[in-house]
Scaffold this active site. Structure first.
Site, short mmCIF file in Angstrom:
data_model
loop_
_atom_site.label_atom_id
_atom_site.label_comp_id
_atom_site.label_asym_id
_atom_site.label_seq_id
_atom_site.Cartn_x
_atom_site.Cartn_y
_atom_site.Cartn_z
N SER A 102 -63.20 -17.12 -74.47
CA SER A 102 -64.58 -17.40 -74.88
C SER A 102 -64.50 -18.12 -76.23
CB SER A 102 -65.35 -16.10 -75.07
OG SER A 102 -66.55 -16.33 -75.78
N TYR A 105 -65.87 -6.99 -77.93
CA TYR A 105 -65.79 -8.04 -76.89
C TYR A 105 -65.08 -9.26 -77.48
CZ TYR A 105 -67.29 -11.92 -73.86
OH TYR A 105 -67.31 -13.03 -73.06
N1 NAP Z 1 -71.56 -16.43 -69.69
C1 NAP Z 1 -71.09 -16.65 -70.91
O1 NAP Z 1 -71.84 -16.96 -71.84
C2 NAP Z 1 -69.61 -16.52 -71.17
C3 NAP Z 1 -69.11 -17.07 -72.36
C4 NAP Z 1 -67.76 -16.94 -72.64
C5 NAP Z 1 -66.92 -16.30 -71.75
N2 NAP Z 1 -67.44 -15.78 -70.59
C6 NAP Z 1 -66.53 -15.06 -69.69
O2 NAP Z 1 -66.61 -15.62 -68.40
C7 NAP Z 1 -66.24 -14.63 -67.43
C8 NAP Z 1 -67.27 -14.61 -66.33
O3 NAP Z 1 -68.51 -14.14 -66.84
P1 NAP Z 1 -69.93 -14.66 -66.30
O4 NAP Z 1 -70.64 -15.24 -67.44
O5 NAP Z 1 -69.75 -15.45 -65.08
O6 NAP Z 1 -70.66 -13.26 -66.00
P2 NAP Z 1 -70.89 -12.45 -64.65
O7 NAP Z 1 -71.70 -13.24 -63.70
O8 NAP Z 1 -71.39 -11.11 -65.07
O9 NAP Z 1 -69.42 -12.34 -64.06
C9 NAP Z 1 -68.53 -11.34 -64.41
C10 NAP Z 1 -67.81 -10.92 -63.15
O10 NAP Z 1 -66.81 -9.95 -63.48
C11 NAP Z 1 -66.80 -8.96 -62.50
N3 NAP Z 1 -66.33 -7.70 -63.08
C12 NAP Z 1 -66.82 -7.02 -64.15
N4 NAP Z 1 -66.15 -5.88 -64.32
C13 NAP Z 1 -65.22 -5.84 -63.34
C14 NAP Z 1 -64.24 -4.89 -62.97
N5 NAP Z 1 -64.05 -3.73 -63.62
N6 NAP Z 1 -63.45 -5.17 -61.90
C15 NAP Z 1 -63.61 -6.32 -61.22
N7 NAP Z 1 -64.53 -7.25 -61.50
C16 NAP Z 1 -65.32 -7.00 -62.55
C17 NAP Z 1 -68.22 -8.85 -61.99
O11 NAP Z 1 -68.24 -8.46 -60.62
P3 NAP Z 1 -68.54 -6.94 -60.15
O12 NAP Z 1 -69.58 -6.40 -61.07
O13 NAP Z 1 -69.01 -7.08 -58.73
O14 NAP Z 1 -67.22 -6.24 -60.24
C18 NAP Z 1 -68.73 -10.27 -62.12
O15 NAP Z 1 -68.64 -10.98 -60.92
C19 NAP Z 1 -66.12 -13.31 -68.21
O16 NAP Z 1 -64.76 -13.05 -68.49
C20 NAP Z 1 -66.87 -13.60 -69.50
O17 NAP Z 1 -66.43 -12.80 -70.56
C21 NAP Z 1 -68.76 -15.89 -70.29
#
Ligand code: NAP
Length: 253
Positions: free
Chosen positions: A138, A151
Site C-alpha cells: 500500500s 495496518y
Molecule cells: N482499497 C484500498 O484503498 C487499498 C489501498 C492499498 C492497499 N490495499 C490492499 O489491497 C488488497 C485488497 O483490498 P481491497 O481494497 O480489494 O478490499 P476488499 O474488497 O475488502 O478485499 C480484501 C479481500 O481479502 C479477503 N480476506 C480478508 N481476510 C481474509 C482472510 N483471513 N483469509 C482470506 N481472505 C481474506 C476478503 O475476502 P473474504 O472476506 O471473503 O475472506 C476480500 O476478498 C488488501 O491487501 C488491501 O490492504 C487496498
C-alpha cells in the site's frame, strides 16, 4: 510479467482489487483461481466469469494454506503465479490501550498470511520456467496513516519482505513484484464514493498496463508522490499527510 498463458492463484480474489485483477487476467487468457473465506461470493464471481476456479481459504490458518497449496499444485501442475492480495484494514488508536485480538488477527492476515502462502508455493514456483510472486502492499507502507497505524506497519513489513524475497530468489525462475495501491474505492473499509479515492476500474486498467512492464513495483501515477516521499525528509511528510487527513476527515460508514 507476461500477461497471458499463466496459471494464477489470487488470495482475496472475490472482491475489490483482487476481483478486478482476477477478471482482467482471466479475460487476457490466463487460468485464474481465486480464494477467500466467503463461499457465496466466490461462487458469484465464478458464475459471472466461466472458467475462473475457486477455493475457500482463510489466510490466517496455516494448516489450510498448506492443504490448499497441495490441492492446487496437484490440480494445476503449471501454476506459476501466486498473488498475495487478501488483506484487512482496521483502524486503531495507538494513543490508548491495545486491542490485542484485533492486532493479532491483523498481523496474521496481512503479514503472516502472505508469508505463509509464499512459503507453501515457492518450491513449486521454482520448478516452473517462468513464475512470479506478487505481494500487495500500500502507499501507507511508505507514508504511514496514524489512524491505521498497525495496518500501515504490516504493509511496510510486506514491502520489506518483498525486497528480501526478490533478492533471495534472484537466481531462480521466480520474479517478485509488489503492487502498492493508493486509496481505491473498495469495501476494504467501506465503499464511500469519496472523490479522493481512485475508482477500481481505473486502478485495475492502469495496474494491468504497469504489470506488463514491471520488474519490481507497480505504482499508479496518482500514488507515485506518496511512494517516493519516504527518505530523509519523511518525518515532515508523515506529519503533513496525517494532519491533512485530520483536517479533511475520511468518511465514516
Ligand atoms: N482499497 C484500498 O484503498 C487499498 C489501498 C492499498 C492497499 N490495499 C490492499 O489491497 C488488497 C485488497 O483490498 P481491497 O481494497 O480489494 O478490499 P476488499 O474488497 O475488502 O478485499 C480484501 C479481500 O481479502 C479477503 N480476506 C480478508 N481476510 C481474509 C482472510 N483471513 N483469509 C482470506 N481472505 C481474506 C476478503 O475476502 P473474504 O472476506 O471473503 O475472506 C476480500 O476478498 C488488501 O491487501 C488491501 O490492504 C487496498
Amino acid at each position: 510479467m507476461k500477461l497471458s498463458g499463466n496459471t494464477i492463484f489470487i488470495t482475496g480474489g472475490a472482491s475489490g482489487i483482487g476481483r478486478g485483477l482476477a477478471e482482467a487476467l482471466h479475460r487476457k487468457g490466463n487460468k485464474v483461481i481465486i480464494s477467500g473465506r466467503r463461499k457465496a461470493l466466490l461462487d458469484e464471481v465464478a458464475k459471472a466469469n466461466p472458467g475462473i476456479d475457486t477455493i475457500e481459504l482463510d489466510v490466517t490458518n496455516a494448516d489450510q494454506i498448506a492443504r490448499v497449496a497441495r490441492t492446487l499444485i496437484a490440480r494445476y501442475p503449471t501454476l506459476n503465479v501466486v498473488f498475495n492480495n487478501a488483506g484487512i484494514m482496521p483502524f486503531d488508536d495507538i494513543t490508548g490501550p491495545l486491542d490485542d485480538a484485533q492486532a493479532v488477527h491483523l498481523v496474521n492476515t496481512n503479514l503472516l498470511g502472505p508469508v505463509r502462502v509464499s512459503g507453501a508455493f515457492v518450491e513449486h514456483l521454482k520448478t516452473q520456467p517462468e513464475s512470479a510472486i506478487i505481494n500487495t502492499s500500500s502507499v501507507v507502507a511508505y507514508i504511514p496513516m496514524a489512524m491505521s497505524a498497525l495496518y500501515s506497519a504490516t504493509k511496510a513489513a510486506i514491502h520489506s519482505y518483498t525486497l528480501s524475497q526478490r533478492f533471495a530468489l534472484r537466481n531462480s525462475s521466480v520474479r517478485v513484484l509488489e503492487i502498492a495501491p493508493p486509496w481505491v474505492d473498495t469495501d476494504l473499509v467501506f465503499k464511500s464514493g469519496d472523490p479522493r479515492a481512485m475508482q477500481p476500474e481505473a486502478f485495475i486498467a492502469e495496474t494491468m498496463k504497469l504489470l506488463e512492464e514491471a520488474t519490481s513495483e507497480v505504482v499508479v501515477e496518482s500514488a507515485r508522490q506518496l511512494r517516493d516521499a519516504a527518505g530523509p525528509n519523511e518525518h515532515g511528510v508523515v506529519d503533513y499527510f496525517n494532519q491533512m487527513i485530520l483536517d479533511n476527515p475520511l468518511p465514516t460508514p
